[in-house]
Design a protein around this motif. Structure first.
Motif, short mmCIF file in Angstrom:
data_model
loop_
_atom_site.label_atom_id
_atom_site.label_comp_id
_atom_site.label_asym_id
_atom_site.label_seq_id
_atom_site.Cartn_x
_atom_site.Cartn_y
_atom_site.Cartn_z
N LEU A 56 0.80 -1.22 0.00
CA LEU A 56 0.00 0.00 0.00
C LEU A 56 0.84 1.27 0.00
N VAL A 57 1.87 1.33 0.84
CA VAL A 57 2.68 2.54 0.92
C VAL A 57 3.57 2.69 -0.30
N ARG A 58 4.26 1.62 -0.67
CA ARG A 58 5.25 1.69 -1.73
C ARG A 58 4.65 1.73 -3.13
N LEU A 59 3.45 1.22 -3.28
CA LEU A 59 2.79 1.27 -4.59
C LEU A 59 1.78 2.42 -4.64
N ASP A 60 0.77 2.36 -3.81
CA ASP A 60 -0.27 3.38 -3.83
C ASP A 60 0.25 4.75 -3.41
N GLY A 61 1.06 4.77 -2.34
CA GLY A 61 1.57 6.05 -1.86
C GLY A 61 2.40 6.77 -2.91
N LEU A 62 3.34 6.06 -3.52
CA LEU A 62 4.18 6.69 -4.54
C LEU A 62 3.38 6.98 -5.80
N ALA A 63 2.35 6.19 -6.08
CA ALA A 63 1.50 6.47 -7.24
C ALA A 63 0.78 7.80 -7.06
N GLY A 140 -6.09 10.44 -5.69
CA GLY A 140 -5.06 11.47 -5.78
C GLY A 140 -5.51 12.67 -6.59
N TYR A 141 -6.20 12.41 -7.69
CA TYR A 141 -6.65 13.50 -8.56
C TYR A 141 -7.62 14.43 -7.83
N ILE A 142 -8.58 13.85 -7.14
CA ILE A 142 -9.57 14.65 -6.42
C ILE A 142 -8.91 15.44 -5.29
N ASN A 143 -8.01 14.79 -4.57
CA ASN A 143 -7.34 15.46 -3.46
C ASN A 143 -6.52 16.66 -3.94
N TYR A 144 -5.88 16.51 -5.08
CA TYR A 144 -5.12 17.64 -5.63
C TYR A 144 -6.05 18.80 -5.93
N GLN A 145 -7.19 18.48 -6.53
CA GLN A 145 -8.15 19.53 -6.86
C GLN A 145 -8.74 20.19 -5.61
N LEU A 146 -8.81 19.44 -4.51
CA LEU A 146 -9.32 19.98 -3.25
C LEU A 146 -8.23 20.73 -2.48
N GLU A 147 -7.03 20.81 -3.07
CA GLU A 147 -5.89 21.50 -2.47
C GLU A 147 -5.43 20.84 -1.17
N ILE A 148 -5.52 19.52 -1.14
CA ILE A 148 -5.03 18.75 -0.01
C ILE A 148 -3.54 18.47 -0.24
N GLY A 149 -2.72 18.65 0.78
CA GLY A 149 -1.29 18.39 0.65
C GLY A 149 -1.00 16.94 0.34
N LEU A 150 0.16 16.68 -0.25
CA LEU A 150 0.52 15.32 -0.65
C LEU A 150 0.53 14.36 0.53
N ASP A 151 1.15 14.76 1.62
CA ASP A 151 1.23 13.86 2.79
C ASP A 151 -0.15 13.48 3.29
N GLU A 152 -1.04 14.47 3.35
CA GLU A 152 -2.40 14.20 3.82
C GLU A 152 -3.16 13.32 2.83
N ALA A 153 -2.94 13.54 1.54
CA ALA A 153 -3.61 12.74 0.52
C ALA A 153 -3.19 11.27 0.61
N VAL A 154 -1.90 11.04 0.79
CA VAL A 154 -1.38 9.68 0.87
C VAL A 154 -1.85 9.00 2.15
N THR A 155 -1.65 9.65 3.29
CA THR A 155 -2.02 9.02 4.55
C THR A 155 -3.53 8.83 4.64
N GLY A 156 -4.29 9.74 4.03
CA GLY A 156 -5.75 9.57 4.00
C GLY A 156 -6.15 8.34 3.20
N ALA A 193 4.57 6.27 9.94
CA ALA A 193 5.97 5.83 9.93
C ALA A 193 6.36 5.20 8.60
N GLU A 194 5.48 4.37 8.03
CA GLU A 194 5.79 3.71 6.75
C GLU A 194 5.91 4.74 5.63
N TRP A 195 5.03 5.73 5.61
CA TRP A 195 5.10 6.75 4.56
C TRP A 195 6.35 7.61 4.72
N ALA A 196 6.72 7.93 5.96
CA ALA A 196 7.91 8.75 6.20
C ALA A 196 9.18 8.07 5.66
#
Length: 230
Positions: A56-63, A140-156, A193-196
């Protein structure tokens, strides 16, 4: 939009009751419970931890990080490429199909919820470059449009995945609601921790090595009885 409204729109997107079909999928967990590999909360925790670490972190997070970069560059071809790579690295057919279906439903829902949002780049990625519009990409696309930061988008996104596993377990295992919520609370630190560990990696490094989970997910469709579609 003001910060309060932005937060509420983001929270709505993370709601497990969002009508995109997530409740119909166990993402391989049902096969684990069927053969007794996961039988209690402790084993469920280890299962989810392994999914966060290996996939999840290494594939989805980086995607999602790649999706953010592609949108900043207004590069539909790059957006489609990251979407296709996530799709291709989901080896089990059921997981590919569930990600595709949920992504399409989320995109359709977003068009209704956010009529002001610009969908031109994702439409171009789908129509011109054959993007599958998987759930990770659309999130990811929707979160970017909502002006959500990358870290919050991934951890969400990771939170919704953990929540989906735990909600599936409530129907598959003898665990209670309070125990389930305590497990989710415990795993929040694991998500962070995994995302960091890999947040500075290039999206080109996206990968998954959850081999056991993929094998179990492949076995799911042959189970004698099933509660879930995947």
């Amino acid at each position: 939009m003001n910060s309060g409204t932005k937060l509420l729109r983001y929270v709505q997107l993370l709601d497990s009751a969002l009508p995109i079909g997530g409740f119909s999928h166990s993402f391989g967990l049902e096969a684990y419970t069927h053969d007794g590999t996961v039988r209690n909360t402790a084993q469920l925790e280890q299962f989810i931890r392994s999914q966060l670490h290996s996939s999840l972190v290494r594939l989805d997070g980086l995607a999602i990080k790649g999706v953010y970069q592609a949108i900043k560059q207004q590069d539909a071809a790059l957006l489609a490429l990251y979407d296709k790579r996530v799709h291709a690295q989901r080896s089990p057919r059921e997981l590919r199909e569930s990600g595709h279906k949920m992504g399409k439903r989320l995109l359709k829902l977003a068009r209704s919820l956010y009529p002001w949002m610009d969908f031109s780049l994702i439409d171009e990625a789908i129509q011109e470059y054959g993007a599958y519009c998987g759930i990770t990409t659309i999130h990811g696309y929707i979160n970017y449009q909502l002006e959500i930061g990358l870290d919050e988008a991934v951890t969400g996104h990771l939170y919704t995945s953990v929540n989906a596993y735990v909600n599936s377990a409530l129907r598959l295992l003898p665990i209670g609601q309070t125990e389930a919520q305590m497990l989710i609370q415990k795993l929040l630190d694991v998500i962070e921790a995994e995302w960091a560990l890999i947040r500075e990696n290039d999206p080109e490094d996206m990968h998954s090595f959850g081999i056991a989970q993929e094998i179990y997910a492949m076995r799911h469709e042959t189970l004698p009885a099933r509660l879930f579609m995947s």
